[in-house]
Motif scaffolding. Sequence first.
Motif, PDB file in Angstrom:
ATOM      1  N   VAL A   1      -1.512   4.324   8.057  1.00 20.91           N
ATOM      2  CA  VAL A   1      -0.757   4.344   9.313  1.00 20.91           C
ATOM      3  C   VAL A   1      -1.641   4.659  10.515  1.00 20.91           C
ATOM      4  O   VAL A   1      -1.561   3.995  11.553  1.00 20.91           O
ATOM      5  CB  VAL A   1       0.450   5.299   9.224  1.00 20.91           C
ATOM      6  N   ASN A   2      -2.497   5.654  10.434  1.00 20.79           N
ATOM      7  CA  ASN A   2      -3.323   5.989  11.601  1.00 20.79           C
ATOM      8  C   ASN A   2      -4.267   4.861  11.996  1.00 20.79           C
ATOM      9  O   ASN A   2      -4.513   4.649  13.189  1.00 20.79           O
ATOM     10  CB  ASN A   2      -4.086   7.295  11.369  1.00 20.79           C
ATOM     11  N   ASP A   3      -4.771   4.121  11.026  1.00 20.86           N
ATOM     12  CA  ASP A   3      -5.590   2.943  11.352  1.00 20.86           C
ATOM     13  C   ASP A   3      -4.753   1.921  12.118  1.00 20.86           C
ATOM     14  O   ASP A   3      -5.223   1.322  13.095  1.00 20.86           O
ATOM     15  CB  ASP A   3      -6.147   2.302  10.080  1.00 20.86           C
ATOM     16  N   CYS A   4      -3.509   1.732  11.685  1.00 18.81           N
ATOM     17  CA  CYS A   4      -2.607   0.818  12.401  1.00 18.81           C
ATOM     18  C   CYS A   4      -2.298   1.333  13.799  1.00 18.81           C
ATOM     19  O   CYS A   4      -2.251   0.560  14.762  1.00 18.81           O
ATOM     20  CB  CYS A   4      -1.314   0.631  11.620  1.00 18.81           C
ATOM     21  N   LEU A   5      -2.081   2.635  13.918  1.00 19.18           N
ATOM     22  CA  LEU A   5      -1.767   3.197  15.229  1.00 19.18           C
ATOM     23  C   LEU A   5      -2.899   2.962  16.225  1.00 19.18           C
ATOM     24  O   LEU A   5      -2.648   2.625  17.385  1.00 19.18           O
ATOM     25  CB  LEU A   5      -1.472   4.696  15.121  1.00 19.18           C
ATOM     26  N   GLU A   6      -4.132   3.106  15.801  1.00 16.76           N
ATOM     27  CA  GLU A   6      -5.265   2.848  16.701  1.00 16.76           C
ATOM     28  C   GLU A   6      -5.211   1.421  17.228  1.00 16.76           C
ATOM     29  O   GLU A   6      -5.453   1.186  18.425  1.00 16.76           O
ATOM     30  CB  GLU A   6      -6.586   3.088  15.979  1.00 16.76           C
ATOM     31  N   LYS A   7      -4.893   0.475  16.374  1.00 16.18           N
ATOM     32  CA  LYS A   7      -4.801  -0.926  16.785  1.00 16.18           C
ATOM     33  C   LYS A   7      -3.606  -1.133  17.726  1.00 16.18           C
ATOM     34  O   LYS A   7      -3.696  -1.863  18.719  1.00 16.18           O
ATOM     35  CB  LYS A   7      -4.681  -1.837  15.560  1.00 16.18           C
ATOM     36  N   ILE A   8      -2.497  -0.486  17.420  1.00 21.57           N
ATOM     37  CA  ILE A   8      -1.299  -0.620  18.242  1.00 21.57           C
ATOM     38  C   ILE A   8      -1.533  -0.053  19.634  1.00 21.57           C
ATOM     39  O   ILE A   8      -1.145  -0.645  20.639  1.00 21.57           O
ATOM     40  CB  ILE A   8      -0.092   0.044  17.542  1.00 21.57           C
ATOM     41  N   TRP A   9      -2.168   1.116  19.735  1.00 18.30           N
ATOM     42  CA  TRP A   9      -2.402   1.715  21.054  1.00 18.30           C
ATOM     43  C   TRP A   9      -3.315   0.815  21.897  1.00 18.30           C
ATOM     44  O   TRP A   9      -3.187   0.756  23.103  1.00 18.30           O
ATOM     45  CB  TRP A   9      -3.027   3.097  20.943  1.00 18.30           C
ATOM     46  N   ARG A  10      -4.238   0.118  21.255  1.00 21.07           N
ATOM     47  CA  ARG A  10      -5.164  -0.765  21.974  1.00 21.07           C
ATOM     48  C   ARG A  10      -4.518  -2.091  22.363  1.00 21.07           C
ATOM     49  O   ARG A  10      -4.929  -2.740  23.325  1.00 21.07           O
ATOM     50  CB  ARG A  10      -6.389  -1.031  21.092  1.00 21.07           C
ATOM     51  N   ALA A  11      -3.482  -2.491  21.642  1.00 22.09           N
ATOM     52  CA  ALA A  11      -2.915  -3.831  21.788  1.00 22.09           C
ATOM     53  C   ALA A  11      -2.114  -4.008  23.070  1.00 22.09           C
ATOM     54  O   ALA A  11      -1.467  -3.085  23.562  1.00 22.09           O
ATOM     55  CB  ALA A  11      -2.028  -4.150  20.587  1.00 22.09           C
ATOM     56  N   ASP A  12      -2.152  -5.229  23.572  1.00 23.68           N
ATOM     57  CA  ASP A  12      -1.241  -5.654  24.639  1.00 23.68           C
ATOM     58  C   ASP A  12       0.071  -6.142  24.033  1.00 23.68           C
ATOM     59  O   ASP A  12       1.126  -6.026  24.651  1.00 23.68           O
ATOM     60  CB  ASP A  12      -1.874  -6.786  25.458  1.00 23.68           C
ATOM     61  N   ALA A  13      -0.011  -6.700  22.826  1.00 21.55           N
ATOM     62  CA  ALA A  13       1.175  -7.197  22.128  1.00 21.55           C
ATOM     63  C   ALA A  13       1.138  -6.743  20.670  1.00 21.55           C
ATOM     64  O   ALA A  13       0.100  -6.836  20.015  1.00 21.55           O
ATOM     65  CB  ALA A  13       1.254  -8.719  22.195  1.00 21.55           C
TER      66      ALA A  13
ATOM     67  N   LYS B   1       0.851  -1.190   0.000  1.00 22.40           N
ATOM     68  CA  LYS B   1       0.000   0.000   0.000  1.00 22.40           C
ATOM     69  C   LYS B   1       0.888   1.241   0.000  1.00 22.40           C
ATOM     70  O   LYS B   1       2.051   1.183   0.376  1.00 22.40           O
ATOM     71  CB  LYS B   1      -0.914   0.001   1.225  1.00 22.40           C
ATOM     72  N   ALA B   2       0.330   2.352  -0.384  1.00 22.42           N
ATOM     73  CA  ALA B   2       1.093   3.605  -0.367  1.00 22.42           C
ATOM     74  C   ALA B   2       1.212   4.070   1.076  1.00 22.42           C
ATOM     75  O   ALA B   2       0.227   4.483   1.688  1.00 22.42           O
ATOM     76  CB  ALA B   2       0.400   4.658  -1.217  1.00 22.42           C
ATOM     77  N   VAL B   3       2.392   3.968   1.633  1.00 24.20           N
ATOM     78  CA  VAL B   3       2.643   4.382   3.019  1.00 24.20           C
ATOM     79  C   VAL B   3       3.826   5.338   2.994  1.00 24.20           C
ATOM     80  O   VAL B   3       4.922   4.961   2.585  1.00 24.20           O
ATOM     81  CB  VAL B   3       2.942   3.175   3.928  1.00 24.20           C
ATOM     82  N   ARG B   4       3.598   6.558   3.430  1.00 22.03           N
ATOM     83  CA  ARG B   4       4.653   7.574   3.398  1.00 22.03           C
ATOM     84  C   ARG B   4       5.525   7.519   4.647  1.00 22.03           C
ATOM     85  O   ARG B   4       5.059   7.166   5.720  1.00 22.03           O
ATOM     86  CB  ARG B   4       4.032   8.964   3.307  1.00 22.03           C
ATOM     87  N   GLY B   5       6.753   7.931   4.477  1.00 23.07           N
ATOM     88  CA  GLY B   5       7.665   8.019   5.606  1.00 23.07           C
ATOM     89  C   GLY B   5       7.359   9.222   6.486  1.00 23.07           C
ATOM     90  O   GLY B   5       6.538  10.081   6.148  1.00 23.07           O
ATOM     91  N   CYS B   6       8.020   9.289   7.614  1.00 19.33           N
ATOM     92  CA  CYS B   6       7.854  10.408   8.548  1.00 19.33           C
ATOM     93  C   CYS B   6       8.354  11.696   7.898  1.00 19.33           C
ATOM     94  O   CYS B   6       9.397  11.724   7.246  1.00 19.33           O
ATOM     95  CB  CYS B   6       8.639  10.119   9.821  1.00 19.33           C
ATOM     96  N   LEU B   7       7.598  12.772   8.071  1.00 21.30           N
ATOM     97  CA  LEU B   7       7.966  14.083   7.526  1.00 21.30           C
ATOM     98  C   LEU B   7       8.831  14.899   8.487  1.00 21.30           C
ATOM     99  O   LEU B   7       9.282  15.988   8.132  1.00 21.30           O
ATOM    100  CB  LEU B   7       6.706  14.893   7.199  1.00 21.30           C
ATOM    101  N   ALA B   8       9.026  14.413   9.699  1.00 20.95           N
ATOM    102  CA  ALA B   8       9.761  15.155  10.735  1.00 20.95           C
ATOM    103  C   ALA B   8       9.171  16.546  10.945  1.00 20.95           C
ATOM    104  O   ALA B   8       9.886  17.500  11.205  1.00 20.95           O
ATOM    105  CB  ALA B   8      11.253  15.230  10.392  1.00 20.95           C
TER     106      ALA B   8
ATOM    107  N   GLN C   1      -0.286  12.963   8.794  1.00 24.14           N
ATOM    108  CA  GLN C   1      -0.544  12.409   7.463  1.00 24.14           C
ATOM    109  C   GLN C   1      -1.740  11.460   7.556  1.00 24.14           C
ATOM    110  O   GLN C   1      -1.691  10.467   8.272  1.00 24.14           O
ATOM    111  CB  GLN C   1       0.674  11.653   6.960  1.00 24.14           C
ATOM    112  N   THR C   2      -2.802  11.780   6.850  1.00 25.46           N
ATOM    113  CA  THR C   2      -4.034  11.005   6.980  1.00 25.46           C
ATOM    114  C   THR C   2      -4.414  10.233   5.729  1.00 25.46           C
ATOM    115  O   THR C   2      -5.442   9.556   5.713  1.00 25.46           O
ATOM    116  CB  THR C   2      -5.200  11.948   7.349  1.00 25.46           C
TER     117      THR C   2
END
Length: 198
Positions: A68-80, A42-49, A63-64
Motif C-alpha cells: 500500500v505505501n508504495d502505491c500511495l507514493e505513486k498516487i500522491w505524485r499522480a495527476d490522474a 498480494k497480501a494487502v491488509r485492511g485499515c486498522l482504524a 502498516q509497512t
Amino acid sequence: MYAVAINGSPRKGGNTEILLHATLEPLKAAGWETEYVRIGGKAVRGCLACYKCFENKDMRCIQTEDAVNDCLEKIWRADAVILGSPTYFADMSSEMKALVDRCGLVSIANGHLLKGKIGSAVVAVRRGGATHVFDSINHMFQMSRMVVPGSSYWNMGYGRDKGEVQGDDEGLNNMRQLGEAINWLGKAIAPVRDQYPE
C-alpha cells in the motif's frame, strides 16, 4: 503529466488489466507518463482504524508489510489515479477495498492529498454488480475532493474468462474515451490545480 492505474484483480493478464491498459493508451499517445500497478493477489491488509496517520502526518500508512505505501507514493505524485477492480459478489476485490480505505484516510490525515487530482474507476464484470463497484470507488474519489471525468457510459467491461472482455467493443471504446477525457481534463485543470479551495 503522470497517470497511475492500479489493478485490484488477482488475475494477471485478466479483464481488469485489459480495461486499464485500454484507458492508459490515449494518455500515452498524448505524452503522459503512465504506470500500471497490480496489487490484486498480494497480501494487502485492511485499515486498522488506528489513526496513526493523523499523528505521524508522513503521508504513509503505519502498516509497512504490504504494497500500500508504495502505491500511495505513486498516487500522491499522480495527476490522474485510475483504480480498477473485478466484481466479486457485487463489490470490489478485498485488495482494492483495503487500498481505497487506507488511501482515503491517509489523504485526509495529511491535509487532503487527493484534492484536485483526477480519479477514475474501471470495473470488469461477468454479468451484474459492476455499478456498485463503480459507485464505491467513486465515493472515495468524491469525498476526497477529486475530479471525476465522465465517458460515454459507466466505465465497465463485460467478460468472464480471461481476455473475454476483448469482445466487448462498447466497453473498450468507453475506456479509450475515458482516457481521452482524462487527458483533456488534466490539461484543462493543470494551470489551476494548486488553487483548489481548502
